[in-house]
Design a protein around this motif. Sequence first.
Motif, PDB file in Angstrom:
ATOM      1  N   GLY A  71       1.288  -1.367  12.522  1.00 31.45           N
ATOM      2  CA  GLY A  71       2.512  -2.105  12.232  1.00 31.45           C
ATOM      3  C   GLY A  71       2.318  -3.442  11.550  1.00 31.45           C
ATOM      4  N   ALA A  72       1.070  -3.789  11.203  1.00 26.00           N
ATOM      5  CA  ALA A  72       0.828  -5.077  10.536  1.00 26.00           C
ATOM      6  C   ALA A  72       1.565  -5.127   9.199  1.00 26.00           C
ATOM      7  CB  ALA A  72      -0.669  -5.272  10.320  1.00 26.00           C
ATOM      8  N   THR A  73       2.270  -6.209   8.954  1.00 21.47           N
ATOM      9  CA  THR A  73       2.977  -6.371   7.679  1.00 21.47           C
ATOM     10  C   THR A  73       2.024  -6.949   6.638  1.00 21.47           C
ATOM     11  OG1 THR A  73       3.766  -8.543   8.391  1.00 21.47           O
ATOM     12  CG2 THR A  73       5.237  -6.675   8.716  1.00 21.47           C
ATOM     13  N   PHE A  74       2.309  -6.666   5.383  1.00 26.89           N
ATOM     14  CA  PHE A  74       1.474  -7.144   4.298  1.00 26.89           C
ATOM     15  C   PHE A  74       2.327  -7.326   3.057  1.00 26.89           C
ATOM     16  CE2 PHE A  74       1.567  -2.557   4.061  1.00 26.89           C
ATOM     17  CZ  PHE A  74       1.666  -2.279   2.708  1.00 26.89           C
ATOM     18  N   TYR A  75       1.749  -7.966   2.073  1.00 28.01           N
ATOM     19  CA  TYR A  75       2.422  -8.053   0.773  1.00 28.01           C
ATOM     20  C   TYR A  75       1.386  -7.821  -0.313  1.00 28.01           C
ATOM     21  CZ  TYR A  75       0.632 -12.886   0.776  1.00 28.01           C
ATOM     22  OH  TYR A  75      -0.171 -14.001   0.837  1.00 28.01           O
ATOM     23  N   LEU A  76       1.842  -7.406  -1.478  1.00 28.89           N
ATOM     24  CA  LEU A  76       0.979  -7.205  -2.633  1.00 28.89           C
ATOM     25  C   LEU A  76       1.168  -8.363  -3.592  1.00 28.89           C
ATOM     26  CD1 LEU A  76       1.601  -3.404  -3.387  1.00 28.89           C
ATOM     27  CD2 LEU A  76      -0.051  -4.434  -1.807  1.00 28.89           C
ATOM     28  N   LEU A  89       7.611  -8.623   2.187  1.00 28.56           N
ATOM     29  CA  LEU A  89       6.744  -8.023   3.202  1.00 28.56           C
ATOM     30  C   LEU A  89       6.971  -6.511   3.279  1.00 28.56           C
ATOM     31  CD1 LEU A  89       6.821 -10.634   6.111  1.00 28.56           C
ATOM     32  CD2 LEU A  89       5.059 -10.258   4.377  1.00 28.56           C
ATOM     33  N   LEU A  90       5.864  -5.771   3.396  1.00 25.65           N
ATOM     34  CA  LEU A  90       5.909  -4.311   3.398  1.00 25.65           C
ATOM     35  C   LEU A  90       5.282  -3.760   4.679  1.00 25.65           C
ATOM     36  CD1 LEU A  90       4.601  -3.796  -0.262  1.00 25.65           C
ATOM     37  CD2 LEU A  90       6.998  -3.860   0.477  1.00 25.65           C
ATOM     38  N   HIS A  91       5.579  -2.493   4.964  1.00 23.85           N
ATOM     39  CA  HIS A  91       4.974  -1.768   6.086  1.00 23.85           C
ATOM     40  C   HIS A  91       4.398  -0.453   5.571  1.00 23.85           C
ATOM     41  CE1 HIS A  91       7.894  -4.390   8.137  1.00 23.85           C
ATOM     42  NE2 HIS A  91       7.048  -4.347   9.162  1.00 23.85           N
ATOM     43  N   ASP A 107       6.965   1.109   2.259  1.00 22.69           N
ATOM     44  CA  ASP A 107       8.351   0.997   1.831  1.00 22.69           C
ATOM     45  C   ASP A 107       8.403   0.260   0.493  1.00 22.69           C
ATOM     46  OD1 ASP A 107       7.331  -1.151   3.178  1.00 22.69           O
ATOM     47  OD2 ASP A 107       9.166  -1.714   4.199  1.00 22.69           O
ATOM     48  N   TYR A 108       9.517   0.335  -0.191  1.00 20.30           N
ATOM     49  CA  TYR A 108       9.681  -0.280  -1.506  1.00 20.30           C
ATOM     50  C   TYR A 108      10.122  -1.733  -1.315  1.00 20.30           C
ATOM     51  CZ  TYR A 108      10.656  -0.228  -6.553  1.00 20.30           C
ATOM     52  OH  TYR A 108      10.621  -0.451  -7.911  1.00 20.30           O
ATOM     53  N   PRO A 109       9.564  -2.674  -2.087  1.00 16.93           N
ATOM     54  CA  PRO A 109       9.942  -4.083  -1.899  1.00 16.93           C
ATOM     55  C   PRO A 109      11.411  -4.326  -2.216  1.00 16.93           C
ATOM     56  CG  PRO A 109       8.593  -3.803  -3.884  1.00 16.93           C
ATOM     57  CD  PRO A 109       8.557  -2.492  -3.156  1.00 16.93           C
TER      58      PRO A 109
END
Length: 561
Positions: A71-76, A89-91, A107-109
């Motif tokens: 479940g850690a969130t991240f971003y590109l 933020l994405l999952h 998921d889509y930003p």
Amino acid sequence: MAQQDEFETIASTTVIESLLSTLIETGGVSLCLAASGASPEPIVLMEQHIGQALVMDLSSIDYLLHHLQGGATFYLCGQAQGKIVQTSLLHLTEARQAGGRLLCCSDYPVSLEVLQRRESFRAELRMGMVVPTILCGGDAEIEGELRDLSQDGCQLELPLAASGLLAEAAGSLKLMFTFPDGTYFEVFGEARHQKTDAERHLLRVGFSFVECSAEQERQIWYFVCEIEREAARYKKEEQSERQPSPLFALPSKRSGAEELLGRRDVKRYATPMARRLVKVAAYLDAQLLSLQQGSDIDARQLSRYSDRILALHEEDREALLFASRCLFPEPLVVRHGIAVAIHLLDFLGASMPRELRKAIVASGLVHDLGKALVPQVLFKAPHFEASHRKAISEHVQLLLERLRSCQWLSAGVAQAVVGGINERMDGSGYPGGLSGGDLNELAKASAIVDVVEAMRRDRADRPAKTVQQIYRHLLQHPHQFDMRWVKRYIEHFKGLPVGSLARFSSQQQGWILRIDAKGNPTEVLLSPQVEPPMRDSVGVLVRNNITERLGRTVGEIAVST
């Protein structure tokens, strides 16, 4: 499109699609964990399904999969159409193996944050954003603060005393930054302009960066982006509307994973490169325990850390060679494996394909781990008897059996390095008692590297030797070692290799960090004590004109590292 300071928040699906398409085409995308101070990790963005999902290849960071699946969130983030682009933020929504690659969906930003990237753009640190900086030139170090940063330079705030160092500098100076989260970064720069702040008794000095590697450029770009993100929060009355930058999170707010890795106090290690090797050491240490508990070698982890060694070597081979001498807190078998892997790579890897170099590094890293599978009392015996030798020799086959699940690793390379590193030309080695005609060239070369690294460390039956003593031993035993490889080794690493503790005619002593083509030291880290290099046991860095400043080298001091 809502303007927010230097960033623009973009919610238009058409614009998002266009920018993501550019990121897919260029391939320059990094993944950043939202709740971690870790550096961005390069990935491949493969496809976008508009409004639904992104498809990524995360093979290079498969070790983060359990965090992302938890479940850690991240971003590109990446560069597209001359802009710095960050996703919301994405999952992670799906992960699967396909053709040896780890393919994942998110998921889509819902939006992108975009910063127009200009080469001259400088991200300015605002009040409350403190990045201590050390300016290093010759044997002098000046402490200051970073004021702004761009892709090609920075501005520092320094005490007026720095003017002397700047006036004497004939070339570039080393700049060392420490961000609030503990991230350390160093780069060389040349002073381009300076301005005196008489009221505050300070200098403001502008530097342009020189000789940056691709990895350094990527890190600088990340720092610029994060400084601007944090500065934008300070501009707004309601700071909570923006995610804080992990780069500016105080250590008390972090997990401490970087500064305290397992039982390792990362700050104790002498150099930035040594601190980057700590994770490799932690993996090997954990692998020892796993082997004792009946597990095989972890193939994915071995691949990951072999890649890390290759990348560090490409970045700065001499810094890596010295770092292999700075791992004294690690178990002997761990630091020996790392040293053998690094020196084998440096000795043999210049003209080899990458996959072969990687296999050699991997085999060097693990070649002695099988010793965890034989009775440990054998290694404490003051004298090796025939029975001890036979029992110890079993570690080779025990390890090779645990490597069978590592299908990416060339069986031929593993057999040559792991299986042949203890063999001798006259058949007196183990485990097979093979002689010269039965040994391939990789096994013969590996034996030289292994013996040098082993003899530089204390053992129960003898103290550590100097390199000159080791070279004499090798040259006096032509029946055991291939003289062609011995001479090549000496020619490659020279008479006083990187990582030697040298004594100078000025009565000073220091660690050799860099040498020229003739083997003369060009960079020395002074050490008041005769002990392995740690942060608290080394002193001033001396660069260039070594003979002029320290005198000629008069010998090496044996230190078990």
